[in-house]
Scaffold this motif. Structure first.
Motif, PDB file in Angstrom:
ATOM      1  N   HIS A 102      -8.698 -10.352  -7.684  1.00  0.00           N
ATOM      2  CA  HIS A 102      -7.499  -9.862  -8.364  1.00  0.00           C
ATOM      3  C   HIS A 102      -7.184 -10.725  -9.585  1.00  0.00           C
ATOM      4  CE1 HIS A 102      -3.303  -8.659  -9.032  1.00  0.00           C
ATOM      5  NE2 HIS A 102      -3.611  -7.565  -8.343  1.00  0.00           N
TER       6      HIS A 102
ATOM      7  N   THR B  11      -4.263  -3.338  -0.122  1.00  0.00           N
ATOM      8  CA  THR B  11      -4.997  -3.481   1.141  1.00  0.00           C
ATOM      9  C   THR B  11      -6.483  -3.240   0.899  1.00  0.00           C
ATOM     10  OG1 THR B  11      -3.065  -2.627   2.297  1.00  0.00           O
ATOM     11  CG2 THR B  11      -5.132  -2.689   3.527  1.00  0.00           C
ATOM     12  N   ASN B  12      -7.315  -4.028   1.553  1.00  0.00           N
ATOM     13  CA  ASN B  12      -8.777  -3.926   1.459  1.00  0.00           C
ATOM     14  C   ASN B  12      -9.323  -4.310   0.089  1.00  0.00           C
ATOM     15  OD1 ASN B  12      -8.906  -2.950   4.142  1.00  0.00           O
ATOM     16  ND2 ASN B  12      -8.580  -0.840   3.436  1.00  0.00           N
ATOM     17  N   PHE B  13      -8.481  -4.934  -0.763  1.00  0.00           N
ATOM     18  CA  PHE B  13      -8.954  -5.423  -2.063  1.00  0.00           C
ATOM     19  C   PHE B  13      -9.187  -6.924  -1.950  1.00  0.00           C
ATOM     20  CE2 PHE B  13      -8.632  -7.073  -6.361  1.00  0.00           C
ATOM     21  CZ  PHE B  13      -9.260  -6.101  -7.125  1.00  0.00           C
ATOM     22  N   PRO B  14     -10.410  -7.403  -2.263  1.00  0.00           N
ATOM     23  CA  PRO B  14     -10.683  -8.846  -2.145  1.00  0.00           C
ATOM     24  C   PRO B  14      -9.714  -9.649  -3.019  1.00  0.00           C
ATOM     25  CG  PRO B  14     -12.720  -7.606  -2.492  1.00  0.00           C
ATOM     26  CD  PRO B  14     -11.592  -6.647  -2.724  1.00  0.00           C
TER      27      PRO B  14
ATOM     28  N   ARG C 110       1.168 -10.135   0.437  1.00  0.00           N
ATOM     29  CA  ARG C 110       1.274  -8.700   0.149  1.00  0.00           C
ATOM     30  C   ARG C 110       1.401  -8.394  -1.354  1.00  0.00           C
ATOM     31  NH1 ARG C 110       5.372  -6.349   4.831  1.00  0.00           N
ATOM     32  NH2 ARG C 110       4.362  -7.369   6.618  1.00  0.00           N
TER      33      ARG C 110
END
Length: 451
Positions: free
Chosen positions: A377, A370-373, A366
């Motif tokens: 990052h 959310t929904n970020f590859p 976490r």
């Protein structure tokens, strides 16, 4: 006659070039130079006259007492010279070797070396090759240094907070700049604080590198900062590049640096400024001395100056990166077996960086939106650059779980399986310190909302 003589020992092509141009253009000068920021019509006319004298080329006028035939022969001789010239560089559209006006200018402008100077691509390549041979002979590479948040921190006098007012009585004298670190530039309404260790850093780095300043600030600001950092002009000479010299808006590039890319290292706090040269970049932890600097980057904490403290001189950011630079220099010149022509400082940088978290296998819990590859990052990329393996699957080979909440499922799993649970700052700290940091210093707390 060559456009530029080979670079002398302990001098880069840009220094040699600036000296050469100053000599060639001195005749008939009204006193203007590459560093002048304001010009009137007489200055432009003086510059036009000077350009005509480069390479001892004079604007042809028929002399008194000469015959038309003699004058015609001079014109023909000059025309042949112009037609055979490769036009290695120009001033304001005039070739600086033959004097011909060029209809279409190609190449790159090098205004920081000399105002109005433009070099053709072939001449740039020649200068880089010549300079590189000289530097390698004396075991030197190139180092590009950002200013703000890397070597120093500046603020507007109007933005000094009430808790920073104590600084006004602590500024250093301009009579001996080399002994000071906090300065007020009244004409720019600016206060500047040099980063701890910067003077020792520049002195030690100069033995291993030919150094450039490269800032997104304007030219006048860049030169004033260069005076603070290098009051005796020992380190940078003419190699002070500002946003006025770049070829792309809001970007920095090595196209305006007379150094081969495979021998260039960059110190900067902003990765986005070097989109084409990330492999050359050593990302610096930002130096936030003033409150305005913290606010600029969205930090609500007190600045170093408000707390009346500063980075450590002995183990602060610049002292740490100096150790890294020394290691890179040693590997490049003494531990690689390839010929110099085949060596690449970018590969050395990549190899040393991968040693930091070698053997670590990391799962994130976490940490990403959310929904970020996850693989896109910055933290994921940072961990991989440090040599760690990143995965989304939990198994016995995982060594670390990175989380901001000890109550997540993966966090609880790490405790149960006796894996290391660390805060994301552990990766960032390891990245900036170039050393795996003790996990116990990055404990993850359980959030109240966790089930």
């Amino acid at each position: 006659m060559s456009l530029v003589t080979d670079s002398p020992v302990h001098s880069s092509s840009s220094d040699d070039f600036a000296s050469y141009l100053d000599t060639q253009l001195a005749s008939g000068s009204s006193g203007s130079s590459a560093n002048d920021e304001t010009d009137d019509e007489s200055d432009h006319e003086s510059e036009r006259i000077k350009r005509g004298k480069v390479e001892n080329l004079e604007i042809l006028e028929e002399p008194e007492g000469s015959t038309s035939g003699e004058y015609s022969e001079q014109i023909v001789e000059t025309t042949i010279k112009q037609d055979s010239c490769s036009h290695p560089g120009s001033f304001g559209g005039l070739c600086m070797r033959c004097g011909k006006r060029l209809e279409e200018e190609s190449g790159v402008t090098f205004g920081y070396i000399h105002k109005g100077l433009r070099l053709a691509d072939d001449e740039i390549a020649r200068l880089r090759n010549t300079d590189l041979k000289n530097l390698l002979r004396y075991k030197k590479l190139y180092l590009i240094l950002d200013l703000d948040h890397t070597l120093l921190n500046s603020t507007s006098l109007a933005h000094i907070s009430p808790e920073e007012e104590h600084l006004r009585g602590k500024v250093d004298s301009w009579q001996d700049v080399s002994k000071g670190s906090l300065f007020v530039l009244e004409h720019m309404h600016t206060m500047t604080k040099l980063r701890p260790f910067v003077r020792t850093f520049l002195n030690e780095a100069s033995d291993m590198f030919e150094m450039y300043i490269y800032t997104m600030g304007d030219r006048s600001y860049a030169r004033e900062m260069a005076k603070l950092l290098d009051p005796k002009r020992e380190y940078f000479h003419e190699r002070v590049i500002s946003r006025d010299d770049g070829t792309q808006r809001h970007q920095k590039g090595l196209d305006v640096v007379l150094g081969q890319e495979n021998c260039v290292l960059i110190l900067d706090d902003t990765e986005q400024a070097w989109t084409k040269h990330k492999d050359n970049l050593i990302l610096m932890e930002r130096y936030h001395y003033f409150a305005s600097s913290c606010q600029q980057f969205g930090f609500s904490c007190k600045s170093l100056s408000e707390m009346e403290t500063d980075e450590s001189e002995s183990d602060g950011a610049l002292a740490i990166v100096m150790g890294v630079l020394k290691r890179i220099h040693t590997v490049f010149f003494h531990e690689l077996e390839d010929e110099f022509a085949g060596r690449d400082v970018r590969q050395v940088l990549k190899m040393l960086r991968k040693e930091v978290l070698e053997g670590c296998k990391i799962v994130f819990s976490r940490v990403f939106p959310t929904n970020f590859p996850a693989c896109h990052h910055q933290l994921w990329k940072m961990a991989e650059q440090l040599g760690a393996t990143c995965t989304v699957d939990l198994d016995d080979s995982v060594t670390h779980v990175v989380a901001t909440d000890a109550g997540t499922e993966k966090s609880r799993w790490s405790v149960k399986e006796k894996k290391l649970l660390v805060h994301p700052r552990w990766i960032e700290a390891s990245y900036y310190f170039w050393k795996r940091q003790p996990e116990e210093s990055f404990v993850v707390e359980k959030k109240a909302s966790s089930s």
